[in-house]
Write an enzyme that holds these catalytic residues in place. Structure first.
Site, PDB file in Angstrom:
ATOM      1  N   GLU A   1     114.613  35.424  48.427  1.00  0.00           N
ATOM      2  CA  GLU A   1     114.020  35.157  49.618  1.00  0.00           C
ATOM      3  C   GLU A   1     114.697  34.322  50.627  1.00  0.00           C
ATOM      4  O   GLU A   1     114.742  34.558  51.532  1.00  0.00           O
ATOM      5  CB  GLU A   1     112.633  35.123  49.526  1.00  0.00           C
ATOM      6  CG  GLU A   1     111.806  36.349  48.697  1.00  0.00           C
ATOM      7  CD  GLU A   1     110.284  36.233  48.444  1.00  0.00           C
ATOM      8  OE1 GLU A   1     109.645  37.076  48.437  1.00  0.00           O
ATOM      9  OE2 GLU A   1     110.001  35.005  48.305  1.00  0.00           O
TER      10      GLU A   1
ATOM     11  N   GLY B   1     106.900  33.006  46.612  1.00  0.00           N
ATOM     12  CA  GLY B   1     107.303  33.076  45.279  1.00  0.00           C
ATOM     13  C   GLY B   1     106.275  33.556  44.098  1.00  0.00           C
ATOM     14  O   GLY B   1     106.339  33.481  42.983  1.00  0.00           O
ATOM     15  N   GLY B   2     105.050  33.925  44.842  1.00  0.00           N
ATOM     16  CA  GLY B   2     104.062  34.355  43.821  1.00  0.00           C
ATOM     17  C   GLY B   2     104.650  35.783  43.351  1.00  0.00           C
ATOM     18  O   GLY B   2     104.035  35.913  42.022  1.00  0.00           O
TER      19      GLY B   2
ATOM     20  N   ASP C   1     102.833  33.370  50.619  1.00  0.00           N
ATOM     21  CA  ASP C   1     101.335  32.993  49.812  1.00  0.00           C
ATOM     22  C   ASP C   1     100.653  32.006  50.506  1.00  0.00           C
ATOM     23  O   ASP C   1      99.217  32.102  50.553  1.00  0.00           O
ATOM     24  CB  ASP C   1     101.758  32.784  48.456  1.00  0.00           C
ATOM     25  CG  ASP C   1     102.591  33.643  47.592  1.00  0.00           C
ATOM     26  OD1 ASP C   1     101.942  34.656  47.468  1.00  0.00           O
ATOM     27  OD2 ASP C   1     103.541  33.346  47.149  1.00  0.00           O
TER      28      ASP C   1
ATOM     29  N   ASP D   1     109.234  38.967  55.840  1.00  0.00           N
ATOM     30  CA  ASP D   1     108.806  38.591  54.788  1.00  0.00           C
ATOM     31  C   ASP D   1     107.139  38.174  54.842  1.00  0.00           C
ATOM     32  O   ASP D   1     106.925  37.769  55.913  1.00  0.00           O
ATOM     33  CB  ASP D   1     109.621  37.443  53.957  1.00  0.00           C
ATOM     34  CG  ASP D   1     109.657  37.680  52.518  1.00  0.00           C
ATOM     35  OD1 ASP D   1     108.727  38.357  52.028  1.00  0.00           O
ATOM     36  OD2 ASP D   1     110.409  37.048  52.004  1.00  0.00           O
ATOM     37  N   GLY D   2     106.637  38.176  53.726  1.00  0.00           N
ATOM     38  CA  GLY D   2     105.330  37.678  53.629  1.00  0.00           C
ATOM     39  C   GLY D   2     105.234  36.408  53.150  1.00  0.00           C
ATOM     40  O   GLY D   2     106.188  35.683  52.937  1.00  0.00           O
TER      41      GLY D   2
ATOM     42  N   THR E   1     102.575  42.799  51.274  1.00  0.00           N
ATOM     43  CA  THR E   1     102.472  42.907  52.862  1.00  0.00           C
ATOM     44  C   THR E   1     104.264  43.394  53.402  1.00  0.00           C
ATOM     45  O   THR E   1     104.094  44.226  54.058  1.00  0.00           O
ATOM     46  CB  THR E   1     102.179  41.612  53.430  1.00  0.00           C
ATOM     47  OG1 THR E   1     101.250  41.420  52.672  1.00  0.00           O
ATOM     48  CG2 THR E   1     102.136  41.836  54.959  1.00  0.00           C
TER      49      THR E   1
END
Length: 236
Positions: free
Chosen positions: A105, A97-98, A86, A83-84, A31
């Site tokens: 991050e 952290g995926g 999970d 940011d994206g 994303t």
């Protein structure tokens, strides 16, 4: 809309929060990559921003697309991180952290005045925990660190396997040179308590619980994009 189209729409709405002259933290993941592509179009059209990437992967994409970059050494204070995630809970606590970039991050997000998380609706959960929690650990003492993590988790009523993340035939190694344990707890009803407990384990470098950091979630649904504030703020 398919999953990619939803990510693009969330990224497009998040980009509306970016102002000329901003110093941006730029996230990692599928994303976030859609956000970078849209941001690059704005930069090409004349928008002046400078970004701090949260991973080598993001940095490479920014350079490829012409998004100007800096570092936290040169620019230690940022206006905004996008940011994206999970997973996102109703208080906008996150599991991240995926992609393995959780340490950078979190450092970038903490250096920013605010954080906006972008995602599709599949990432909304209550509580956190269906997605395995990434825990970045030092290679030295891995067995002892794993045991300590299991012990502090058990004291919080959390049980489930801890798996060393692999990449191909070898261990997955983060940009910082560390390893990742993925903890399949199933549910995390008190992310703040678990965060504090994990930080007390010496071999834990960082973990993927982002508590009280995001001020807004931009979530793409089939019927449109929704901006969600933390539930606790909505009650105040």
């Amino acid at each position: 809309m398919d999953a990619k189209a939803l990510k693009i729409e969330a990224a497009r709405v998040a980009l509306g929060h970016v102002r000329d002259g901003m110093k941006l933290g730029i996230g990692t993941g599928s994303t976030a990559e859609e956000f970078v592509r849209l941001l690059a179009e704005k930069v090409s059209a004349g928008m002046e921003i400078i970004g701090v990437p949260t991973s080598e992967r993001t940095a490479a994409l920014c350079r490829e697309l012409g998004v100007p970059l800096t570092t936290l050494e040169e620019t230690p204070h940022l206006d905004l991180t996008i940011d994206g995630a999970d997973e996102i809970d109703p208080e906008l606590n996150l599991v991240k952290g995926g992609g393995g970039a959780l340490l950078r991050e979190k450092i970038v997000a903490a250096a920013s005045d605010s954080m906006i998380v972008i995602a599709d609706e599949s990432k909304l959960v209550d509580p956190l925990g269906a997605f395995p929690l990434p825990i970045e650990v030092n290679r030295f003492g891995l067995g002892a660190t794993r045991l300590a993590v299991e012990t502090v988790a058990r004291k919080l009523g959390l049980e489930g396997p801890l798996s060393l993340r692999m990449a191909g035939d070898g261990e997955f190694v983060t940009d910082g040179g560390h390893l990742i344990l993925d903890a399949s707890f199933g549910r995390i009803p008190d992310p703040r308590a678990l965060s504090a407990a994990l930080h007390a384990v010496p071999g834990v470098v960082e973990h993927g619980l982002f508590t009280d950091m995001a001020r807004l979630a931009v979530v793409a649904r089939a019927g449109g994009v929704e901006e969600i504030a933390p539930r606790m703020n909505q009650r105040s």
